[in-house]
Design a protein around this motif. Sequence first.
Motif, PDB file in Angstrom:
ATOM      1  N   ALA A  53      -5.056   6.849  -1.260  1.00  0.00           N
ATOM      2  CA  ALA A  53      -4.351   5.626  -0.893  1.00  0.00           C
ATOM      3  C   ALA A  53      -4.505   4.603  -2.002  1.00  0.00           C
ATOM      4  O   ALA A  53      -5.552   4.523  -2.647  1.00  0.00           O
ATOM      5  CB  ALA A  53      -4.897   5.058   0.420  1.00  0.00           C
ATOM      6  N   CYS A  54      -3.457   3.824  -2.214  1.00  0.00           N
ATOM      7  CA  CYS A  54      -3.478   2.779  -3.241  1.00  0.00           C
ATOM      8  C   CYS A  54      -3.015   1.466  -2.617  1.00  0.00           C
ATOM      9  O   CYS A  54      -2.020   1.445  -1.882  1.00  0.00           O
ATOM     10  CB  CYS A  54      -2.584   3.179  -4.408  1.00  0.00           C
ATOM     11  N   TYR A  55      -3.749   0.389  -2.897  1.00  0.00           N
ATOM     12  CA  TYR A  55      -3.477  -0.917  -2.303  1.00  0.00           C
ATOM     13  C   TYR A  55      -3.319  -1.971  -3.400  1.00  0.00           C
ATOM     14  O   TYR A  55      -3.956  -1.884  -4.455  1.00  0.00           O
ATOM     15  CB  TYR A  55      -4.647  -1.377  -1.423  1.00  0.00           C
ATOM     16  N   ALA A  76       0.844  -1.192   0.000  1.00  0.00           N
ATOM     17  CA  ALA A  76       0.000   0.000   0.000  1.00  0.00           C
ATOM     18  C   ALA A  76       0.878   1.239   0.000  1.00  0.00           C
ATOM     19  O   ALA A  76       2.053   1.195   0.394  1.00  0.00           O
ATOM     20  CB  ALA A  76      -0.930   0.014   1.212  1.00  0.00           C
ATOM     21  N   PHE A 133       3.846  -0.038   4.014  1.00  0.00           N
ATOM     22  CA  PHE A 133       3.196   0.957   3.159  1.00  0.00           C
ATOM     23  C   PHE A 133       4.029   2.231   3.149  1.00  0.00           C
ATOM     24  O   PHE A 133       4.703   2.567   4.124  1.00  0.00           O
ATOM     25  CB  PHE A 133       1.747   1.219   3.586  1.00  0.00           C
TER      26      PHE A 133
END
Length: 300
Positions: A165-167, A116, A208
Amino acid sequence: MISVIICTYNRDKYIYNVLRSIADNDMPHSEYEIVLVNNNSTDKTESECQRFQTDYPDIRFRYCVETSQGLSYARNCGIRQSTGDLLAYVDDDATVNKEYLSTYANFFASNPDAVAAGGPILPVYETEEPDWMTHYTRQLITGKLYLGDKQKEFPRGAFPGGGNACYRKSVFDTVGLFNVELGRKGNSLIGAEEKDLFDKMTTNGMHFYYLPTAILYHIIPPHKLTQEYFDRLTYGIGVSERYRTLQISRKKYLNRLYKEAIKWGGTLVLWCSYALRLQFTKGNKLVAFRRNVTRGLLTR
């Protein structure tokens, strides 16, 4: 493939602009999709989405309706509807910079251990910033997040903002979906669903990162600077933390109360500091912040 997920509730004033900012990114349209989840909006959100589809017919755009009210329900719907292996959440009242998508795509391609990431969240006021604003209340009201201009792992206890946010999609197979008991529901200001998720990720040893060139510009309307909104938001933080910690254990809740007592000490030190500079509005706002959070923590 990146799936850009936008969850929205009655934000027709802003929704076209955020969609357009994604479409104007430097990444080819063929390399991403947009999944918009309408969480029972009663305004012109649907027609604004149709306008976007007409203006950008080559973009893969999936319009979904989540009838269970709540941001966590909408976010989980976005996960189920997405086809990408990367899921980027973008707030519906924001815009992003042109390098936004390519920043995430390049980072995850080069860092297989990362699951993330998140970038800066910078406020854009529709009016002027009020004189009571401080570093602490600015982060609270606007979600501002800025950790400098260098890529790095988020420090312990810190995590990406929920609106930027990127997961990896595989994260949710490991830690589960967003907790539907937490998160905004309609006009309610309950939150903590992101904190709950990142706590689970930390427990699982996941990493992350902060990416300075994936920038989200968060629009701040006048109503978010009112006393009424401030009181509801800060009280909601306390209620959210009570729900979140009690779901884990009674011990976790009591530990949160202990930390709240420590935060009171820090708040009073800050109040004295502002008072010495005759900046009473800043100090008083911090005390009100702490008082409302404590009240929410103790509400049954």
